[in-house]
Design a protein around this motif. Structure first.
Motif, PDB file in Angstrom:
ATOM      1  N   GLY A  78       9.704  -4.132   1.264  1.00  0.00           N
ATOM      2  CA  GLY A  78       8.339  -4.586   1.048  1.00  0.00           C
ATOM      3  C   GLY A  78       7.910  -5.753   1.910  1.00  0.00           C
ATOM      4  N   VAL A  79       8.740  -6.140   2.861  1.00  0.00           N
ATOM      5  CA  VAL A  79       8.400  -7.229   3.787  1.00  0.00           C
ATOM      6  C   VAL A  79       7.757  -6.593   5.012  1.00  0.00           C
ATOM      7  CG1 VAL A  79       9.269  -9.096   5.234  1.00  0.00           C
ATOM      8  CG2 VAL A  79      10.297  -8.680   2.980  1.00  0.00           C
ATOM      9  N   LEU A  80       6.478  -6.857   5.192  1.00  0.00           N
ATOM     10  CA  LEU A  80       5.746  -6.237   6.281  1.00  0.00           C
ATOM     11  C   LEU A  80       5.588  -7.192   7.445  1.00  0.00           C
ATOM     12  CD1 LEU A  80       2.992  -4.512   4.143  1.00  0.00           C
ATOM     13  CD2 LEU A  80       5.221  -3.610   4.860  1.00  0.00           C
ATOM     14  N   ALA A  81       5.660  -6.633   8.633  1.00  0.00           N
ATOM     15  CA  ALA A  81       5.512  -7.422   9.854  1.00  0.00           C
ATOM     16  C   ALA A  81       4.199  -7.052  10.526  1.00  0.00           C
ATOM     17  CB  ALA A  81       6.675  -7.155  10.797  1.00  0.00           C
ATOM     18  N   GLU A  82       3.646  -8.020  11.215  1.00  0.00           N
ATOM     19  CA  GLU A  82       2.494  -7.769  12.082  1.00  0.00           C
ATOM     20  C   GLU A  82       3.059  -7.677  13.487  1.00  0.00           C
ATOM     21  OE1 GLU A  82      -0.701 -10.550  11.575  1.00  0.00           O
ATOM     22  OE2 GLU A  82      -0.397 -10.600   9.409  1.00  0.00           O
ATOM     23  N   GLY A  83       3.137  -6.474  14.004  1.00  0.00           N
ATOM     24  CA  GLY A  83       3.847  -6.270  15.270  1.00  0.00           C
ATOM     25  C   GLY A  83       5.327  -6.471  15.013  1.00  0.00           C
ATOM     26  N   ASP A  84       5.887  -7.465  15.679  1.00  0.00           N
ATOM     27  CA  ASP A  84       7.315  -7.751  15.480  1.00  0.00           C
ATOM     28  C   ASP A  84       7.539  -9.093  14.772  1.00  0.00           C
ATOM     29  OD1 ASP A  84       6.563  -9.507  17.477  1.00  0.00           O
ATOM     30  OD2 ASP A  84       8.312  -9.138  18.731  1.00  0.00           O
ATOM     31  N   ARG A  85       6.513  -9.597  14.088  1.00  0.00           N
ATOM     32  CA  ARG A  85       6.590 -10.914  13.454  1.00  0.00           C
ATOM     33  C   ARG A  85       6.301 -10.820  11.966  1.00  0.00           C
ATOM     34  NH1 ARG A  85       3.161 -14.691  11.962  1.00  0.00           N
ATOM     35  NH2 ARG A  85       3.877 -16.832  11.924  1.00  0.00           N
ATOM     36  N   VAL A  86       7.196 -11.428  11.176  1.00  0.00           N
ATOM     37  CA  VAL A  86       7.009 -11.518   9.732  1.00  0.00           C
ATOM     38  C   VAL A  86       6.299 -12.831   9.431  1.00  0.00           C
ATOM     39  CG1 VAL A  86       8.231 -11.774   7.529  1.00  0.00           C
ATOM     40  CG2 VAL A  86       9.048 -10.123   9.222  1.00  0.00           C
ATOM     41  N   ASP A  87       5.324 -12.802   8.577  1.00  0.00           N
ATOM     42  CA  ASP A  87       4.584 -14.000   8.181  1.00  0.00           C
ATOM     43  C   ASP A  87       5.471 -14.827   7.242  1.00  0.00           C
ATOM     44  OD1 ASP A  87       2.900 -15.943   7.150  1.00  0.00           O
ATOM     45  OD2 ASP A  87       1.290 -14.548   6.657  1.00  0.00           O
ATOM     46  N   LEU A  88       6.035 -15.891   7.761  1.00  0.00           N
ATOM     47  CA  LEU A  88       6.927 -16.742   6.961  1.00  0.00           C
ATOM     48  C   LEU A  88       6.186 -17.418   5.816  1.00  0.00           C
ATOM     49  CD1 LEU A  88       9.145 -18.357   9.741  1.00  0.00           C
ATOM     50  CD2 LEU A  88       9.714 -16.448   8.231  1.00  0.00           C
ATOM     51  N   GLY A  89       4.907 -17.690   5.998  1.00  0.00           N
ATOM     52  CA  GLY A  89       4.122 -18.288   4.930  1.00  0.00           C
ATOM     53  C   GLY A  89       4.049 -17.399   3.697  1.00  0.00           C
ATOM     54  N   GLU A  90       4.089 -16.113   3.910  1.00  0.00           N
ATOM     55  CA  GLU A  90       4.008 -15.164   2.808  1.00  0.00           C
ATOM     56  C   GLU A  90       5.372 -14.760   2.256  1.00  0.00           C
ATOM     57  OE1 GLU A  90       2.176 -10.736   1.823  1.00  0.00           O
ATOM     58  OE2 GLU A  90       1.605 -11.759   3.668  1.00  0.00           O
ATOM     59  N   TYR A  91       6.358 -14.574   3.137  1.00  0.00           N
ATOM     60  CA  TYR A  91       7.625 -13.971   2.717  1.00  0.00           C
ATOM     61  C   TYR A  91       8.833 -14.918   2.681  1.00  0.00           C
ATOM     62  CZ  TYR A  91       5.181  -9.537   3.297  1.00  0.00           C
ATOM     63  OH  TYR A  91       4.300  -8.499   3.177  1.00  0.00           O
ATOM     64  N   ARG A  92       8.643 -16.146   3.136  1.00  0.00           N
ATOM     65  CA  ARG A  92       9.794 -17.060   3.197  1.00  0.00           C
ATOM     66  C   ARG A  92      10.322 -17.386   1.809  1.00  0.00           C
ATOM     67  NH1 ARG A  92       9.290 -21.862   7.252  1.00  0.00           N
ATOM     68  NH2 ARG A  92      11.363 -21.640   8.125  1.00  0.00           N
ATOM     69  N   TRP A  93      11.639 -17.353   1.691  1.00  0.00           N
ATOM     70  CA  TRP A  93      12.316 -17.674   0.428  1.00  0.00           C
ATOM     71  C   TRP A  93      12.290 -19.172   0.205  1.00  0.00           C
ATOM     72  CZ3 TRP A  93      18.123 -18.717   0.164  1.00  0.00           C
ATOM     73  CH2 TRP A  93      18.533 -18.917  -1.152  1.00  0.00           C
ATOM     74  N   ARG A  94      11.769 -19.541  -0.948  1.00  0.00           N
ATOM     75  CA  ARG A  94      11.753 -20.946  -1.376  1.00  0.00           C
ATOM     76  C   ARG A  94      12.169 -20.941  -2.842  1.00  0.00           C
ATOM     77  NH1 ARG A  94       9.008 -23.132   2.831  1.00  0.00           N
ATOM     78  NH2 ARG A  94       7.238 -22.018   3.656  1.00  0.00           N
ATOM     79  N   ASP A  95      13.113 -21.809  -3.175  1.00  0.00           N
ATOM     80  CA  ASP A  95      13.520 -21.854  -4.593  1.00  0.00           C
ATOM     81  C   ASP A  95      13.270 -23.203  -5.177  1.00  0.00           C
ATOM     82  OD1 ASP A  95      15.659 -22.567  -2.758  1.00  0.00           O
ATOM     83  OD2 ASP A  95      16.927 -22.792  -4.492  1.00  0.00           O
TER      84      ASP A  95
END
Length: 95
Positions: A78-95
């Motif tokens: 379910g992690v979608l990329a725009e071209g070859d880049r993943v949006d870290l703001g949306e998918y980055r793991w933060r605990d």
């Protein structure tokens, strides 16, 4: 590299949840490694049994030589990329 650091890096990578990503730098910081390159070394030599595909460069891009497979595995989670880049703001793991 000592065995303890090696295992800490593996533990942190293993902890990245499905549907989230982290960067080599994030993993290094959590594990207490001196450099993100150490994380890359561990993954390339001993990461076959880990969710290695959840670890990206600080730009949100995978390394060129594994990009296609890595983005396929991420897309399946379910992690979608725009071209070859993943949006870290949306998918980055933060605990």
């Amino acid at each position: 590299m000592d065995e303890e650091l090696h295992e800490r890096i593996r533990e942190v990578v293993r902890a990245v949840p499905r549907g989230r990503v982290s960067t080599y730098g994030d993993i290094a910081a959590r594990a207490g490694a001196s450099s993100p390159r150490v994380v890359g070394k561990v993954l390339s030599e001993d990461g076959h049994d880990l969710p290695w595909h959840r670890v990206l460069r600080s730009t949100g891009r995978p390394a060129e030589h594994i990009a296609r497979r890595q983005l396929e595995l991420l897309r399946a989670e379910g992690v979608l990329a725009e071209g070859d880049r993943v949006d870290l703001g949306e998918y980055r793991w933060r605990d």
